[in-house]
Design a protein around this motif. Structure first.
Motif, PDB file in Angstrom:
ATOM      1  N   ARG A 173      35.886  39.569  85.902  1.00  0.00           N
ATOM      2  CA  ARG A 173      35.760  38.456  86.843  1.00  0.00           C
ATOM      3  C   ARG A 173      37.103  38.115  87.476  1.00  0.00           C
ATOM      4  O   ARG A 173      37.238  37.128  88.184  1.00  0.00           O
ATOM      5  N   GLY A 174      38.128  38.929  87.146  1.00  0.00           N
ATOM      6  CA  GLY A 174      39.359  38.885  87.932  1.00  0.00           C
ATOM      7  C   GLY A 174      39.072  39.722  89.158  1.00  0.00           C
ATOM      8  O   GLY A 174      38.469  39.233  90.131  1.00  0.00           O
ATOM      9  N   SER A 175      39.400  41.019  89.128  1.00  0.00           N
ATOM     10  CA  SER A 175      39.097  41.866  90.282  1.00  0.00           C
ATOM     11  C   SER A 175      39.134  43.332  89.858  1.00  0.00           C
ATOM     12  O   SER A 175      39.950  43.712  89.021  1.00  0.00           O
ATOM     13  N   TYR A 176      38.238  44.143  90.454  1.00  0.00           N
ATOM     14  CA  TYR A 176      38.140  45.564  90.100  1.00  0.00           C
ATOM     15  C   TYR A 176      39.078  46.434  90.926  1.00  0.00           C
ATOM     16  O   TYR A 176      39.107  46.310  92.159  1.00  0.00           O
ATOM     17  N   ASN A 177      39.777  47.369  90.269  1.00  0.00           N
ATOM     18  CA  ASN A 177      40.490  48.440  90.977  1.00  0.00           C
ATOM     19  C   ASN A 177      39.515  49.295  91.769  1.00  0.00           C
ATOM     20  O   ASN A 177      38.437  49.645  91.263  1.00  0.00           O
ATOM     21  N   LEU A 178      39.913  49.668  92.986  1.00  0.00           N
ATOM     22  CA  LEU A 178      39.215  50.704  93.763  1.00  0.00           C
ATOM     23  C   LEU A 178      40.254  51.749  94.133  1.00  0.00           C
ATOM     24  O   LEU A 178      41.353  51.399  94.564  1.00  0.00           O
ATOM     25  N   ILE A 237      45.324  55.032  92.285  1.00  0.00           N
ATOM     26  CA  ILE A 237      44.676  53.985  91.463  1.00  0.00           C
ATOM     27  C   ILE A 237      43.571  54.582  90.601  1.00  0.00           C
ATOM     28  O   ILE A 237      42.810  55.436  91.060  1.00  0.00           O
ATOM     29  N   ASP A 238      43.447  54.079  89.378  1.00  0.00           N
ATOM     30  CA  ASP A 238      42.336  54.453  88.497  1.00  0.00           C
ATOM     31  C   ASP A 238      41.195  53.434  88.671  1.00  0.00           C
ATOM     32  O   ASP A 238      41.399  52.237  88.424  1.00  0.00           O
ATOM     33  N   GLU A 239      40.037  53.920  89.107  1.00  0.00           N
ATOM     34  CA  GLU A 239      38.922  52.986  89.359  1.00  0.00           C
ATOM     35  C   GLU A 239      37.794  53.157  88.343  1.00  0.00           C
ATOM     36  O   GLU A 239      36.642  52.833  88.615  1.00  0.00           O
ATOM     37  N   SER A 240      38.124  53.669  87.134  1.00  0.00           N
ATOM     38  CA  SER A 240      37.040  54.013  86.209  1.00  0.00           C
ATOM     39  C   SER A 240      36.192  52.804  85.790  1.00  0.00           C
ATOM     40  O   SER A 240      35.000  52.956  85.519  1.00  0.00           O
ATOM     41  N   TYR A 241      36.755  51.596  85.762  1.00  0.00           N
ATOM     42  CA  TYR A 241      35.941  50.422  85.386  1.00  0.00           C
ATOM     43  C   TYR A 241      34.857  50.163  86.435  1.00  0.00           C
ATOM     44  O   TYR A 241      33.720  49.841  86.090  1.00  0.00           O
ATOM     45  N   PRO A 294      46.391  51.859  86.141  1.00  0.00           N
ATOM     46  CA  PRO A 294      45.205  51.395  85.400  1.00  0.00           C
ATOM     47  C   PRO A 294      44.736  50.006  85.835  1.00  0.00           C
ATOM     48  O   PRO A 294      45.488  49.263  86.475  1.00  0.00           O
ATOM     49  N   GLN A 295      43.509  49.684  85.442  1.00  0.00           N
ATOM     50  CA  GLN A 295      42.968  48.337  85.682  1.00  0.00           C
ATOM     51  C   GLN A 295      43.843  47.277  85.010  1.00  0.00           C
ATOM     52  O   GLN A 295      44.156  46.249  85.599  1.00  0.00           O
ATOM     53  N   TYR A 296      44.202  47.543  83.763  1.00  0.00           N
ATOM     54  CA  TYR A 296      45.007  46.579  82.991  1.00  0.00           C
ATOM     55  C   TYR A 296      46.389  47.176  82.780  1.00  0.00           C
ATOM     56  O   TYR A 296      46.525  48.211  82.113  1.00  0.00           O
ATOM     57  N   THR A 297      47.414  46.556  83.341  1.00  0.00           N
ATOM     58  CA  THR A 297      48.752  47.134  83.276  1.00  0.00           C
ATOM     59  C   THR A 297      49.784  46.053  83.614  1.00  0.00           C
ATOM     60  O   THR A 297      49.433  44.893  83.808  1.00  0.00           O
ATOM     61  N   VAL A 298      51.052  46.457  83.671  1.00  0.00           N
ATOM     62  CA  VAL A 298      52.094  45.502  84.073  1.00  0.00           C
ATOM     63  C   VAL A 298      51.847  45.083  85.520  1.00  0.00           C
ATOM     64  O   VAL A 298      51.598  45.926  86.377  1.00  0.00           O
ATOM     65  N   MET A 299      51.893  43.782  85.772  1.00  0.00           N
ATOM     66  CA  MET A 299      51.699  43.280  87.140  1.00  0.00           C
ATOM     67  C   MET A 299      52.779  42.269  87.460  1.00  0.00           C
ATOM     68  O   MET A 299      52.735  41.139  86.987  1.00  0.00           O
TER      69      MET A 299
END
Ligand code: AKB
Length: 313
Positions: free
Chosen positions: A238-243, A284-288, A133-138
């Motif tokens: 404004r961080g960065s988008y998943n592709l 990767i999920d790029e739905s955002y 996901p876009q937002y997850t453990v990193m």
């Protein structure tokens, strides 16, 4: 949408992304409005103004910006995942201080827009591996990944605090035929095509079932140009988008190449890059990106392999 008054500066223009991005932006803005900067000359970009520039030299950077009346900066100079591990202190310095120098220019209103690439390397071994996901453990485990994760936070901070218009994408591994990759863990997916055509064999530095997200360079360049040109209010992250790109293993891409070159043979000899690849997502999920600015990729594995072999042959 493409304001011909804009002046573009690409820092690190001689790299894998820089060359193709400079060529595409030149078609939109005209070569004379796209300034290519790097630490050494870039013969393939001979139509663009060239500046010899080390992004760590903030005064020199400001001079280039003032000299050309630069409005938009694409900051591509960086050490990637594999070379970063071999030179961690320099990787941190280049990847972070380069970004600070450019964000400060935007904060001081010398430039109006910044593009800075992030990567799937922001994820780590504790991140969910499938459809990440876009937002997850990193918890990235490479210096490159740590610098990209920190960079994302700084980009968002400069945007929130000072209104800096910075935009970013988390690139998967990038595969193109016009320029060579350098220092990444995903580089095998470019080398394999050159070796298949030249020698009909390839020794892969990752194991056969290592699935990683990859993307055709044409899609990556289009995504970069699209995110830089959508209205600011559409850029909600404004961080960065998943592709997402295309997820495949070395074995799967080799099978696809064999449909064109039946004699092609792949062998596997994993090295230190295996551990890096094992820490990254498989898909990767790029739905955002789809929802916020309408992103849609063109290539799949079949069309990517076909396109690479046709152009390289
Ligand atoms: C690398 O392999 O380091 C890069 C990346 C995925 O950011 N291609």
């Amino acid at each position: 949408m493409y304001n011909k008054e804009d002046k573009i500066l690409i820092i690190g223009a001689g790299g894998q992304i820089g060359i193709e991005l400079a060529q595409e932006l030149s078609l939109l803005y005209g070569s004379s409005n796209v300034i290519a900067a790097d630490v050494k000359p870039i013969p393939v970009l001979s139509n663009n103004p060239f500046e010899k520039l080390d992004v760590l030299d903030k005064d020199a950077l400001l001079n280039v910006v003032k000299k050309h009346g630069v409005s938009h900066v694409y900051l591509l100079a960086a050490l990637l995942s594999a070379t970063g591990e071999q030179n961690p202190m320099f990787a941190w310095k280049l990847n972070m201080e380069g970004l600070f120098n450019v964000l400060e220019l935007a904060k001081e209103k010398h430039i109006t827009k910044v593009y800075w690439p992030s990567s799937i390397a922001v994820f780590g071994p504790t991140t969910p591996k499938v459809n990440t996901p876009q937002y997850t453990v990193m918890e990235p485990s490479t210096i490159y990944g740590i610098s990209k994760q920190a960079g994302e936070r700084w980009c968002e901070w400069y945007h929130n605090k000072f209104g800096v218009d910075v935009r970013s994408l988390r690139y998967p591994g990038l595969i193109g035929w016009k320029s060579a990759p350098g220092g990444g863990t995903t580089d095998y997916a470019v080398h394999i095509f050159h070796e298949a055509l030249k020698n009909k064999s390839y020794e892969c530095f990752l194991s056969e079932n290592t699935a990683l997200p990859m993307m055709h360079m044409e899609d990556a360049i289009r995504a970069t140009i699209e995110i830089m040109h959508v209205p600011a209010e559409n850029v909600k992250i404004r961080g960065s988008y998943n592709l997402a790109g295309i997820s495949f293993t070395p074995k799967e891409i080799a099978e696809e190449i064999k449909k064109h070159i039946p004699e092609f043979n792949i062998t596997y000899k994993p090295d230190f890059r295996q551990q890096i690849a094992d820490s990254w997502p498989q898909s990767i999920d790029e739905s955002y990106a789809q929802k916020d600015w309408g992103w849609k990729q063109n290539y799949n594995l079949i069309t990517l392999v076909d396109n690479m072999l046709q152009n390289l042959a």
